[in-house]
Design an enzyme around this catalytic site. Sequence first.
Site, PDB file in Angstrom:
ATOM      1  N   HIS A   1      33.158  39.935  34.867  1.00  0.00           N
ATOM      2  CA  HIS A   1      34.119  39.978  35.980  1.00  0.00           C
ATOM      3  C   HIS A   1      33.414  39.868  37.344  1.00  0.00           C
ATOM      4  CE1 HIS A   1      38.463  41.323  36.930  1.00  0.00           C
ATOM      5  NE2 HIS A   1      37.980  40.670  37.964  1.00  0.00           N
TER       6      HIS A   1
ATOM      7  N   ARG B   1      42.708  36.810  34.968  1.00  0.00           N
ATOM      8  CA  ARG B   1      42.844  38.196  34.519  1.00  0.00           C
ATOM      9  C   ARG B   1      42.759  38.243  33.009  1.00  0.00           C
ATOM     10  NH1 ARG B   1      41.672  40.356  38.327  1.00  0.00           N
ATOM     11  NH2 ARG B   1      42.770  41.843  39.622  1.00  0.00           N
TER      12      ARG B   1
ATOM     13  N   THR C   1      38.938  32.801  34.808  1.00  0.00           N
ATOM     14  CA  THR C   1      38.448  33.697  35.865  1.00  0.00           C
ATOM     15  C   THR C   1      39.629  34.412  36.515  1.00  0.00           C
ATOM     16  OG1 THR C   1      38.505  31.903  37.495  1.00  0.00           O
ATOM     17  CG2 THR C   1      36.394  32.298  36.412  1.00  0.00           C
TER      18      THR C   1
ATOM     19  N   GLY D   1      47.997  28.316  42.937  1.00  0.00           N
ATOM     20  CA  GLY D   1      47.787  29.171  44.109  1.00  0.00           C
ATOM     21  C   GLY D   1      46.500  28.755  44.815  1.00  0.00           C
ATOM     22  N   ARG D   2      46.048  29.627  45.706  1.00  0.00           N
ATOM     23  CA  ARG D   2      44.885  29.268  46.540  1.00  0.00           C
ATOM     24  C   ARG D   2      43.655  28.976  45.697  1.00  0.00           C
ATOM     25  NH1 ARG D   2      47.039  33.875  48.199  1.00  0.00           N
ATOM     26  NH2 ARG D   2      48.200  33.919  50.158  1.00  0.00           N
ATOM     27  N   ILE D   3      43.385  29.837  44.702  1.00  0.00           N
ATOM     28  CA  ILE D   3      42.144  29.674  43.938  1.00  0.00           C
ATOM     29  C   ILE D   3      42.228  28.421  43.063  1.00  0.00           C
ATOM     30  CG2 ILE D   3      40.596  30.730  42.243  1.00  0.00           C
ATOM     31  CD1 ILE D   3      41.471  33.490  43.365  1.00  0.00           C
TER      32      ILE D   3
ATOM     33  N   GLU E   1      38.875  45.234  29.320  1.00  0.00           N
ATOM     34  CA  GLU E   1      37.567  45.339  29.991  1.00  0.00           C
ATOM     35  C   GLU E   1      37.179  46.802  30.177  1.00  0.00           C
ATOM     36  OE1 GLU E   1      38.406  41.698  33.023  1.00  0.00           O
ATOM     37  OE2 GLU E   1      37.303  43.388  33.856  1.00  0.00           O
TER      38      GLU E   1
HETATM   39  C1  DGY Z   1      40.616  40.350  42.173  1.00  0.00           C
HETATM   40  O1  DGY Z   1      40.461  40.276  43.388  1.00  0.00           O
HETATM   41  O2  DGY Z   1      41.739  40.386  41.662  1.00  0.00           O
HETATM   42  C2  DGY Z   1      39.380  40.386  41.334  1.00  0.00           C
HETATM   43  O3  DGY Z   1      39.644  40.223  40.002  1.00  0.00           O
HETATM   44  C3  DGY Z   1      38.611  41.671  41.578  1.00  0.00           C
HETATM   45  O4  DGY Z   1      37.417  41.307  42.141  1.00  0.00           O
END
Ligand code: DGY
Length: 323
Positions: free
Chosen positions: A288, A241, A239, A159-161, A270
């Site tokens: 987070h 979930r 980073t 995906g984008r990230i 969390e």
């Molecule tokens: C998201 O945008 O899903 C982050 O985990 C919350 O900042």
Amino acid sequence: MTGATKPSVLVTRRMPSAVLAQLEVVCDIDLHDHSDALSHDALCARVGGKQGLICMFNDRIEESAIAAGDQLKVVATVAVGFDNIDVAAAASRGIVVTNTPDILTGATAEFTWALILAVTRRIGEGERVVRNGAWKGWAFDFLLGAELRGKQLGVVGAGRIGRAVAAVAPAFGMRAVFAARTGAGAENAATDHAVVSLDELLLTSDVVSLHVPLTQDTRHLINRRTLARMKRSAFLINTSRGGVVDDGALAWALDARLIAGAGLDVYEGEPGVHPQLVGRENVCLTPHLGSATRETRTAMAELAVRNVVEVVSGRPAVTPVAL
Ligand code: DGY
């Protein structure tokens, strides 16, 4: 908006006043003006009679909360991930769910690299040594880390990230490969990088970085079996979930030295963190913070507000989530 009565919106957490002012032009605001979450019962009590709900990723918007929102038209989460919301229950009542994609991509990709560098170059360990007064002075073989140049970054999720993280890899002399489902950005990733199976990615990568949403398919994607596929010299970065990684299995893999270390920003349960992870030196743990820049968090809040304003005004949402 004309007429005397404005639509009413519950905002579950403190947000920048300039952003709330934009919402206030169109809506009455019931603000839970705290940085901690409303209890489930309080949320259900306060969502009654509201047309809009602005929530955070760690508010659980289950079927009962949706049902309590007897007037709800829109649930806008200030996050890209929406695994905390029962989207099907909302859809069955014609309630639009929106998220905040795109605008947090850069901040989260930057943070991912911060974790990669922190864990491979032992920055947390080094900082603890200095702060604890335990530093005895420079030594030739002290806290030696792993270099990135010439290594492979395995990005799980295109995906984008994930793609933004991969785009930085050449700057550190790394090549990136992806593992992704067809239709989940894999085609875009494939134009610049190899797309391989998850198994091959785990077997061949020196840094494995996770960028998938939490779904039934991705829960515990990283488990004892998949961790055992990784190189003993490899690092795992999460980073995305909590829940994508089985944290107990990760602690086991680190104890058994099946991998070299991990950089984690998200956790199962969390803000609790698995006790066997907390005590480890070769794990960099952050609370987070992926999207936590002033610029990005403000832009996320603004987009959530725009989504609510559009829907309560009878227009389509800017960024609705797909079922
Ligand atoms: C998201 O945008 O899903 C982050 O985990 C919350 O900042």
